[in-house]
Write an enzyme that holds these catalytic residues in place. Structure first.
Site, PDB file in Angstrom:
ATOM      1  CB  VAL A  15      -0.819   0.148   1.143  1.00 15.11           C
ATOM      2  CG1 VAL A  15      -1.764   1.246   1.367  1.00 15.11           C
ATOM      3  CG2 VAL A  15      -1.880  -1.151   1.238  1.00 15.11           C
ATOM      4  CG  ASP A  33       9.032  -0.379   6.189  1.00 17.38           C
ATOM      5  OD1 ASP A  33       8.047  -0.250   5.342  1.00 17.38           O
ATOM      6  OD2 ASP A  33       9.634  -1.036   6.717  1.00 17.38           O
ATOM      7  NE  ARG A  38       9.198  -2.452   0.499  1.00 15.27           N
ATOM      8  CZ  ARG A  38       8.955  -2.577  -0.724  1.00 15.27           C
ATOM      9  NH1 ARG A  38       9.583  -3.557  -1.567  1.00 15.27           N
ATOM     10  NH2 ARG A  38       7.590  -2.204  -1.468  1.00 15.27           N
ATOM     11  CB  THR A  83      -4.586  -3.632  10.578  1.00 15.92           C
ATOM     12  OG1 THR A  83      -5.198  -3.431   9.238  1.00 15.92           O
ATOM     13  CG2 THR A  83      -4.348  -2.235  11.137  1.00 15.92           C
ATOM     14  CB  THR A 118      -7.922  -2.125   6.853  1.00 17.25           C
ATOM     15  OG1 THR A 118      -7.851  -2.239   5.611  1.00 17.25           O
ATOM     16  CG2 THR A 118      -9.644  -2.812   7.208  1.00 17.25           C
ATOM     17  CB  CYS A 258      -8.037  -7.186   1.517  1.00 20.70           C
ATOM     18  SG  CYS A 258      -6.960  -5.887   1.619  1.00 20.70           S
ATOM     19  NE  ARG A 332       0.773  -8.843   2.657  1.00 19.83           N
ATOM     20  CZ  ARG A 332       0.534  -7.638   2.515  1.00 19.83           C
ATOM     21  NH1 ARG A 332       0.195  -6.662   3.348  1.00 19.83           N
ATOM     22  NH2 ARG A 332       0.154  -7.065   1.446  1.00 19.83           N
TER      23      ARG A 332
END
Length: 431
Positions: A15, A33, A38, A83, A118, A258, A332
């Site tokens: 995202v 981050d 990363r 989240t 979220t 999601c 994930r």
């Protein structure tokens, strides 16, 4: 157009990175981050999530950093941390709490903090704002402002990108809402939608994916029913799909960060308020149980159609695909792992290959060793679990080559293989 705000993005995953890159095309951006690996890969112009190309990264003015002190240079901070839910399906707000603590310690007076993670309706105001106030010593509404803009990034989707999806924005007051809307409008070509409150925007996000989850649960339940009737579910869906208002959902494993997670944020808050959701949790149970159902059907097919002596030999099952969806390396909350664990319960030898996933991540997250296609042992059954383009393009030629002597069972979970080209000696099962 340039905007009179210095932007920082906290969290540079699926995202955050597209957001940072989009703003970075028009002005300097701070990309923060806590994962230094990363940060280093982005500094070198590479994105392991495949959401941004080398050209995208090169064209963006993003300062990638792991130093939280750099956030003090920004006055518009976008939080895009994950989240997840824990093993008990309880929302785990740890990442957003930690991010809020970090932002609060380095936030300057006059800043606007916008959350995209979220959460359940009310979390931004009930959880995040108190942390920002505590860590900064500033008063929300007076010294700084807060907004919420639900992310709509769809990993691997090149058609629906950050800039061409309508952006829902919200804030704690009208003045802040206009600033948030102006900032996002500078990069979101599809325009913005001003939600009436932060809670409304939070609720809109969780129901978007809850709706999809329930629609897929309906199709999965129909697949369970049609199986008992001896009807091919995808044939039924193709026929029903000729009606103009029929929704084109397909059966399958429902994972990812999601659809398989967000409904639990809504049901958690509902139960906290004394209401036990019926439909939403029922849909979740159906979708979470699909791995077991698929494994049972594969086992039956192997025991019935496998061309080996099962009393003396252990059947080898090859699973093609481990990621939660096609053409992304994202592991994930993949539910392919449910299928693998269930197949192991039947005593099958399992080998897993994936055209997109990173072997180290599969090993670390799930204890699964990925095998390159060319190194797979001949199998008695092949499961097409994820519809990566590589598998789609190579089709039966690939799948049949993975079977011992070209004979055995093929389980096509995604409806990827044409039924008019089934090789001789192969038994095909479709969800």
């Amino acid at each position: 157009m340039n905007i009179n705000r210095r932007i920082a993005v906290v969290g540079l995953g699926y995202v955050g990175l597209p957001i940072a890159v989009s703003f970075g095309r028009i002005q300097p951006v701070i990309g923060f981050d806590i994962n230094m690996n990363r940060i280093e890969e982005l500094r070198k112009g590479s994105d392991s999530t495949n959401e941004a190309s080398k050209e995208d990264l090169a064209a963006a003015q993003v300062e990638y950093t792991g130093e939280p002190e750099k956030l003090a240079e920004a006055d518009f901070i976008i939080v895009t941390v994950p989240t997840p839910v824990d093993e008990a399906k309880i929302p785990d707000l740890t990442p957003v709490v930690k991010a809020s603590e970090t932002v609060g310690r380095h936030m300057q007076p006059g800043s606007i903090v916008v959350y995209e993670s979220t959460v359940y309706p009310g979390a931004t105001e009930e959880v995040c704002i108190p942390i920002l106030e505590r860590e900064s010593g500033l008063a929300c509404g007076k010294d700084f402002k807060v907004g919420y803009s639900p992310e709509r990034i769809n990993p691997g989707d090149r058609e629906h990108s950050f800039s061409n999806i309508v952006k829902v924005v919200s804030a704690q007051d009208e003045e802040t809402l206009e600033i948030v809307a102006e900032v996002y409008s500078s990069v979101v070509e599809a325009g913005v939608y001003r939600a009436s409150s932060i809670k409304v925007a939070e609720a809109a996000k969780v129901i978007e994916n809850t709706q999809r989850d329930l629609n897929i649960a309906l199709i999965n339940e129909l697949a369970l029913i049609f199986h008992r009737m001896g009807i091919d579910t995808r044939d039924v869906l193709a026929a029903a799909g000729t009606k103009w208002n029929f929704l084109p959902f397909q059966p399958g494993l429902v994972g990812g960060h999601c659809i398989g997670v967000d409904p639990y944020y809504l049901t958690y808050k509902a139960q906290e308020l004394g209401y036990i959701p019926q439909v939403i949790l029922s849909g979740r149970r159906i979708n979470d149980g699909m791995g077991k159902h698929i494994a049972e059907q594969i086992a039956k097919c192997v025991f019935t159609h496998c061309p080996i002596d099962l009393t003396t030999q252990k059947p080898i099952v090859t699973v093609l695909g481990l990621t939660f969806k096609e053409n992304v390396p994202d592991l994930r909350n993949t539910r392919v792992t449910d299928l693998i664990e269930e197949l192991k319960e039947y005593g099958f030898g399992i080998q897993v290959s994936d055209a997109m996933a990173y072997p180290e991540e599969a090993r670390t997250e799930y204890g699964i060793e990925l095998t390159a296609i060319e190194n797979l042992q001949p199998a008695n059954a092949v499961v097409v679990a994820v519809a990566h383009d590589e598998y789609k393009i190579r089709g039966w030629r690939l799948v049949s080559s993975l079977l011992a002597d070209g004979r055995g069972v093929v389980a096509d979970i995604k409806g990827l293989l044409p039924r008019d080209g089934i090789p001789e000696g192969v038994h095909l099962w479709r969800l």
